[in-house]
Each structure stands twice: as C-alpha cells, then as structure tokens.
Design a protein around this motif. Sequence first.
Motif, short mmCIF file in Angstrom:
data_model
loop_
_atom_site.label_atom_id
_atom_site.label_comp_id
_atom_site.label_asym_id
_atom_site.label_seq_id
_atom_site.Cartn_x
_atom_site.Cartn_y
_atom_site.Cartn_z
N GLU A 213 6.46 -3.60 4.08
CA GLU A 213 6.23 -4.70 3.13
C GLU A 213 5.10 -4.38 2.17
OE1 GLU A 213 5.98 -8.24 0.99
OE2 GLU A 213 7.64 -7.35 2.07
N LYS A 214 4.03 -3.82 2.66
CA LYS A 214 2.90 -3.46 1.78
C LYS A 214 3.32 -2.41 0.77
CE LYS A 214 -0.48 -4.94 5.13
NZ LYS A 214 -1.25 -4.58 6.30
N ALA A 215 4.10 -1.42 1.20
CA ALA A 215 4.61 -0.41 0.27
C ALA A 215 5.55 -1.04 -0.75
CB ALA A 215 5.31 0.71 1.05
N HIS A 216 6.38 -1.96 -0.29
CA HIS A 216 7.28 -2.68 -1.20
C HIS A 216 6.48 -3.40 -2.28
CE1 HIS A 216 10.29 -5.51 -2.66
NE2 HIS A 216 9.39 -6.46 -2.44
N GLN A 217 5.42 -4.09 -1.88
CA GLN A 217 4.60 -4.83 -2.85
C GLN A 217 4.01 -3.90 -3.90
OE1 GLN A 217 1.73 -7.49 -0.99
NE2 GLN A 217 3.19 -7.95 0.63
N ARG A 218 3.49 -2.75 -3.47
CA ARG A 218 2.91 -1.79 -4.43
C ARG A 218 3.96 -1.28 -5.40
NH1 ARG A 218 0.67 0.10 0.16
NH2 ARG A 218 2.07 1.90 0.21
N ARG A 219 5.10 -0.91 -4.88
CA ARG A 219 6.15 -0.33 -5.74
C ARG A 219 6.74 -1.37 -6.69
NH1 ARG A 219 7.90 2.66 -0.57
NH2 ARG A 219 6.93 4.69 -0.89
N VAL A 220 6.96 -2.56 -6.20
CA VAL A 220 7.52 -3.60 -7.06
C VAL A 220 6.54 -3.96 -8.16
CG1 VAL A 220 8.09 -6.06 -7.08
CG2 VAL A 220 9.19 -4.55 -5.45
#
Length: 142
Positions: free
Chosen positions: A41-48
């Motif tokens: 989820e944290k990686a998703h937030q950064r990428r989005v």
Amino acid sequence: MTLLVVHLALTAAYAGFQWTVRALVYPQFARVPAGAFPAYEKAHQRRVTAVVGPLFAGQGVTVLWLLAARPAGAPVTGVVAAAVCLGVVLGVTGLLAVPLHRHLAQGFDRAVLARLLRVDTVRALAATAGTLVAAWLVLASG
C-alpha cells in the motif's frame, strides 16, 4: 482554443487513469498477502502520487486559467462545471480517499477497501463528467 484542448487532454488522461485504478488496481488489493500489504500500500501511494500529481496540477492550472480568462465562445456554465468537477475529484480525494489509504497502510481491511471502492467510483464519475464538460467546451468554442 489551445487551453481548452490541453484541459480536455488532462481531464481525459485523469479519467482514464481513475477508471483503471477503480476497475483494475483496487480490486487487486484483496489478493495481496496480509503480511505484505502495508508495504504494498505504501508503494502504491508513492507510485500513484507520481502519476496523479501532475494531472491534478495541470487541471488546476487550466481550470484557474479558464475561470480567469474564459476563451471566446466557451460557455460560463461549462467553465464553472469544469471547476466543480475538479473540485469534487480533489475534495473526495483529500477528504475521503487519502484517509482510507492511510488506514490501509496500517494493514489490509476488507471494509475499508469496500469504502475506498465506493469513494473511488464517485471520483471516477466526477472525472468522467469533467471530461465530458471539457469536450463540450472545445466543441462550443470551435
């Protein structure tokens, strides 16, 4: 006319992005192993953020520009509707989606994901409406 076409391109790009996230990305969250989910989820937030940030900024600039210097032939109601659509997207994002993502970053929660899917549907619909308004503005000014 160039401003209107740029605005249309930005709104269409964002709407396509948002529908992809809604239909493809978020439903996959439930398939991530629970122990790996917070990092996912944290990686998703950064990428989005890297993708959506420029789209939000670009739309913000074009909407403000349209409000400040409405092009000839662009209906006032269309410009106001464009601002409202973007306002809904930004408001739903900041007030609802971001807090839900913060909750998910602590660990997967099926009920939170269900709320995020509902919230994201509102965002996707507002983004689609913004694209339709942007197309109307281009056609009305052409």
